[in-house]
Motif scaffolding. Structure first.
Motif, PDB file in Angstrom:
ATOM      1  N   UNK A 175       0.810  -1.200   0.000  1.00 50.14           N
ATOM      2  CA  UNK A 175       0.000   0.000   0.000  1.00 50.14           C
ATOM      3  C   UNK A 175       0.847   1.255   0.000  1.00 50.14           C
ATOM      4  N   UNK A 176       0.250   2.343  -0.444  1.00 47.59           N
ATOM      5  CA  UNK A 176       0.856   3.668  -0.335  1.00 47.59           C
ATOM      6  C   UNK A 176      -0.196   4.559   0.313  1.00 47.59           C
ATOM      7  N   UNK A 177       0.201   5.283   1.351  1.00 45.58           N
ATOM      8  CA  UNK A 177      -0.738   6.102   2.100  1.00 45.58           C
ATOM      9  C   UNK A 177      -0.032   7.355   2.588  1.00 45.58           C
ATOM     10  N   UNK A 178      -0.803   8.287   3.151  1.00 46.42           N
ATOM     11  CA  UNK A 178      -0.261   9.556   3.592  1.00 46.42           C
ATOM     12  C   UNK A 178      -0.091   9.628   5.092  1.00 46.42           C
ATOM     13  N   UNK A 179       1.121   9.381   5.574  1.00 45.47           N
ATOM     14  CA  UNK A 179       1.415   9.497   6.991  1.00 45.47           C
ATOM     15  C   UNK A 179       1.633   8.158   7.667  1.00 45.47           C
ATOM     16  N   UNK A 180       2.428   8.147   8.735  1.00 43.85           N
ATOM     17  CA  UNK A 180       2.725   6.883   9.428  1.00 43.85           C
ATOM     18  C   UNK A 180       1.509   6.232  10.068  1.00 43.85           C
ATOM     19  N   UNK A 181       0.538   7.029  10.529  1.00 43.64           N
ATOM     20  CA  UNK A 181      -0.655   6.448  11.147  1.00 43.64           C
ATOM     21  C   UNK A 181      -1.443   5.632  10.125  1.00 43.64           C
ATOM     22  N   UNK A 182      -1.604   6.175   8.916  1.00 43.44           N
ATOM     23  CA  UNK A 182      -2.319   5.439   7.888  1.00 43.44           C
ATOM     24  C   UNK A 182      -1.530   4.212   7.437  1.00 43.44           C
ATOM     25  N   UNK A 183      -0.221   4.329   7.370  1.00 42.87           N
ATOM     26  CA  UNK A 183       0.573   3.159   6.978  1.00 42.87           C
ATOM     27  C   UNK A 183       0.451   2.049   8.011  1.00 42.87           C
ATOM     28  N   UNK A 184       0.416   2.419   9.299  1.00 47.28           N
ATOM     29  CA  UNK A 184       0.212   1.408  10.342  1.00 47.28           C
ATOM     30  C   UNK A 184      -1.169   0.766  10.207  1.00 47.28           C
ATOM     31  N   UNK A 185      -2.190   1.574   9.878  1.00 43.79           N
ATOM     32  CA  UNK A 185      -3.528   1.029   9.666  1.00 43.79           C
ATOM     33  C   UNK A 185      -3.524   0.042   8.506  1.00 43.79           C
ATOM     34  N   UNK A 186      -2.798   0.371   7.436  1.00 44.53           N
ATOM     35  CA  UNK A 186      -2.754  -0.501   6.261  1.00 44.53           C
ATOM     36  C   UNK A 186      -2.225  -1.890   6.608  1.00 44.53           C
ATOM     37  N   UNK A 187      -1.166  -1.935   7.392  1.00 50.24           N
ATOM     38  CA  UNK A 187      -0.569  -3.239   7.703  1.00 50.24           C
ATOM     39  C   UNK A 187      -1.279  -3.939   8.858  1.00 50.24           C
ATOM     40  N   UNK A 188      -1.665  -3.176   9.895  1.00 48.89           N
ATOM     41  CA  UNK A 188      -2.214  -3.797  11.101  1.00 48.89           C
ATOM     42  C   UNK A 188      -3.705  -4.106  10.991  1.00 48.89           C
ATOM     43  N   UNK A 189      -4.454  -3.230  10.320  1.00 48.72           N
ATOM     44  CA  UNK A 189      -5.911  -3.431  10.209  1.00 48.72           C
ATOM     45  C   UNK A 189      -6.289  -4.156   8.927  1.00 48.72           C
ATOM     46  N   UNK A 190      -5.652  -3.762   7.825  1.00 47.63           N
ATOM     47  CA  UNK A 190      -6.044  -4.296   6.519  1.00 47.63           C
ATOM     48  C   UNK A 190      -5.103  -5.380   5.993  1.00 47.63           C
ATOM     49  N   UNK A 191      -4.034  -5.675   6.701  1.00 44.42           N
ATOM     50  CA  UNK A 191      -3.206  -6.830   6.373  1.00 44.42           C
ATOM     51  C   UNK A 191      -2.255  -6.669   5.204  1.00 44.42           C
ATOM     52  N   UNK A 192      -1.956  -5.441   4.787  1.00 44.04           N
ATOM     53  CA  UNK A 192      -0.969  -5.255   3.729  1.00 44.04           C
ATOM     54  C   UNK A 192       0.387  -5.785   4.191  1.00 44.04           C
ATOM     55  N   UNK A 193       1.160  -6.321   3.255  1.00 47.20           N
ATOM     56  CA  UNK A 193       2.505  -6.798   3.578  1.00 47.20           C
ATOM     57  C   UNK A 193       3.450  -5.644   3.873  1.00 47.20           C
ATOM     58  N   UNK A 194       3.236  -4.521   3.221  1.00 52.12           N
ATOM     59  CA  UNK A 194       4.061  -3.333   3.447  1.00 52.12           C
ATOM     60  C   UNK A 194       3.252  -2.111   3.041  1.00 52.12           C
ATOM     61  N   UNK A 195       3.618  -0.946   3.588  1.00 46.23           N
ATOM     62  CA  UNK A 195       2.973   0.304   3.192  1.00 46.23           C
ATOM     63  C   UNK A 195       3.993   1.427   3.265  1.00 46.23           C
ATOM     64  N   UNK A 196       4.030   2.243   2.233  1.00 48.49           N
ATOM     65  CA  UNK A 196       4.956   3.371   2.160  1.00 48.49           C
ATOM     66  C   UNK A 196       4.194   4.674   2.359  1.00 48.49           C
ATOM     67  N   UNK A 197       4.804   5.582   3.121  1.00 49.69           N
ATOM     68  CA  UNK A 197       4.253   6.909   3.344  1.00 49.69           C
ATOM     69  C   UNK A 197       4.749   7.826   2.229  1.00 49.69           C
ATOM     70  N   UNK A 198       3.870   8.173   1.301  1.00 46.81           N
ATOM     71  CA  UNK A 198       4.314   8.973   0.158  1.00 46.81           C
ATOM     72  C   UNK A 198       4.791  10.356   0.587  1.00 46.81           C
ATOM     73  N   UNK A 199       4.350  10.827   1.747  1.00 45.83           N
ATOM     74  CA  UNK A 199       4.782  12.145   2.217  1.00 45.83           C
ATOM     75  C   UNK A 199       6.226  12.147   2.673  1.00 45.83           C
ATOM     76  N   UNK A 200       6.783  10.964   2.888  1.00 48.27           N
ATOM     77  CA  UNK A 200       8.170  10.866   3.353  1.00 48.27           C
ATOM     78  C   UNK A 200       9.170  10.959   2.210  1.00 48.27           C
ATOM     79  N   UNK A 201       8.692  11.058   0.986  1.00 52.71           N
ATOM     80  CA  UNK A 201       9.581  11.076  -0.178  1.00 52.71           C
ATOM     81  C   UNK A 201       9.345  12.353  -0.963  1.00 52.71           C
TER      82      UNK A 201
END
Length: 345
Positions: A175-201
């Motif tokens: 997944x790609x999401x905006x912010x560390x909180x959303x990236x944590x939601x992607x992996x912990x709630x929705x089961x993504x293998x990985x998630x990148x915070x596009x705002x960090x790049x």
């Protein structure tokens, strides 16, 4: 009650919308004509496509007229009926608009099944967004076990559906999401293998380097929700015979035409087309309203998964019709966490 409240389009936006583009009005309550019902709206949906309805440009659907009620799906209770299809007390979904009450032909409304979960599910996980994710992935993405899928806006109602269904089909999901909180939601709630915070790049090049690390075997399916920097980062990493269902391009909605940043040094039209050509990519745009004949199949397949907790969903509920414009503008900036809904009554 003798009046209803509604939010109308006060003026067309020039670029990014503001609250001044909306106006709250109170008008006389209509009575249902033959075949119609009056619905008290309990919850309404806010979705990115509504931004396009604010512009007077040629598109797949007519724009909202200036002075007209903002368009949108809603759920509520029938409080007056002049139809033998729906009765007072029935819970329904329909295009009720940004309003406290709405008159609709009964045949244009869908009676809700309480076994499918809370009313709000009909606006998100079991509504248009969830259906969009299911159709785009299964029909156009054609997922195969062992492949790699990337989806931006990964914690929204479309992206989270795509990621969870792909994971269940045996894909690696990024997944790609905006912010560390959303990236944590992607992996912990929705089961993504990985998630990148596009705002960090700070550039597509740097985002691409990070994607390459988490997608060591390349990308087979890119579910396109956003355009912009993410598309620029993804395209060189697509594998031969990759698939790109094109669902939206939210990063470009506010600038008109192709939007600001639609071209860059690396994502010029020739470069984009060359990637499609030499990698034999399948790029399919779709508008989900053209495919509602498949909605019963979606409900049959996905509603049991939601009921059993095998498909997770998150809702971000704003309180009060008068706060819908602020919630909508926040959503366009990525301020929502999960499906954006407004509790009207």
């Amino acid at each position: 009650m003798t009046t209803l409240k509604r939010i109308v389009l006060a003026s067309r936006p020039d670029g990014t919308p503001t609250e001044d583009n909306f106006r709250l009005e109170e008008v006389a309550m209509p009575a249902p004509a033959e075949g119609e019902v009056l619905v008290r709206v309990e919850y309404m949906s806010l979705d990115p496509y509504m931004r396009g309805r604010m512009d007077d440009t040629k598109s797949y659907a007519a724009p909202v007229p200036v002075g007209g009620t903002m368009e949108g799906g809603g759920v509520g209770e029938v409080i007056a009926s002049n139809s033998d299809i729906l009765a007072v007390g029935d819970k329904v979904f329909g295009m009720l608009g940004w309003a406290s009450h709405a008159i609709q032909p009964a045949k244009m409304l869908r009676k809700l099944d309480p076994s499918h979960g809370p009313l709000t599910a009909a606006l998100g996980v079991l509504g248009m967004p969830g259906f969009t994710g299911w159709y785009g992935l299964t029909e156009l993405g054609r997922p195969k076990a062992g492949e790699t899928l990337v989806v931006a806006a990964a914690t929204g109602p479309v992206g989270s559906m795509v990621g969870q269904l792909a994971k269940q089909a045996g894909l690696r999901t990024v997944g790609i999401a905006g912010g560390p909180e959303k990236c944590a939601m992607a992996t912990e709630t929705f089961g993504f293998d990985a998630c990148l915070d596009h705002r960090a790049y700070d550039s597509a090049r740097n985002l691409r380097a990070a994607l390459k690390e988490v997608c060591p075997d390349g990308i087979d399916i890119y579910y396109e929700n956003v355009g912009g920097k993410v598309l620029e980062a993804v395209m060189p990493l697509m594998n031969p015979h990759g698939r790109i269902p094109v669902c939206g391009m939210i990063s470009w909605y506010n600038a008109g035409g192709l939007g600001a940043g639609a071209t860059s040094e690396t994502l010029t039209a020739p470069a984009l087309w060359r990637n499609i050509l030499v990698k034999f990519l399948s790029v399919n745009g779709f508008i989900i309203s053209n495919h509602f004949d498949r909605y019963p199949e979606f409900l049959t397949n996905v509603a049991p998964l939601v009921a059993k907790g095998e498909i997770a969903f998150v809702e971000d509920i704003a309180e009060g019709l008068e706060n819908a414009p602020a919630a909508f503008l926040s959503m366009l900036r990525g301020g929502n966490k999960g499906k954006q809904i407004v509790k009207v009554s």
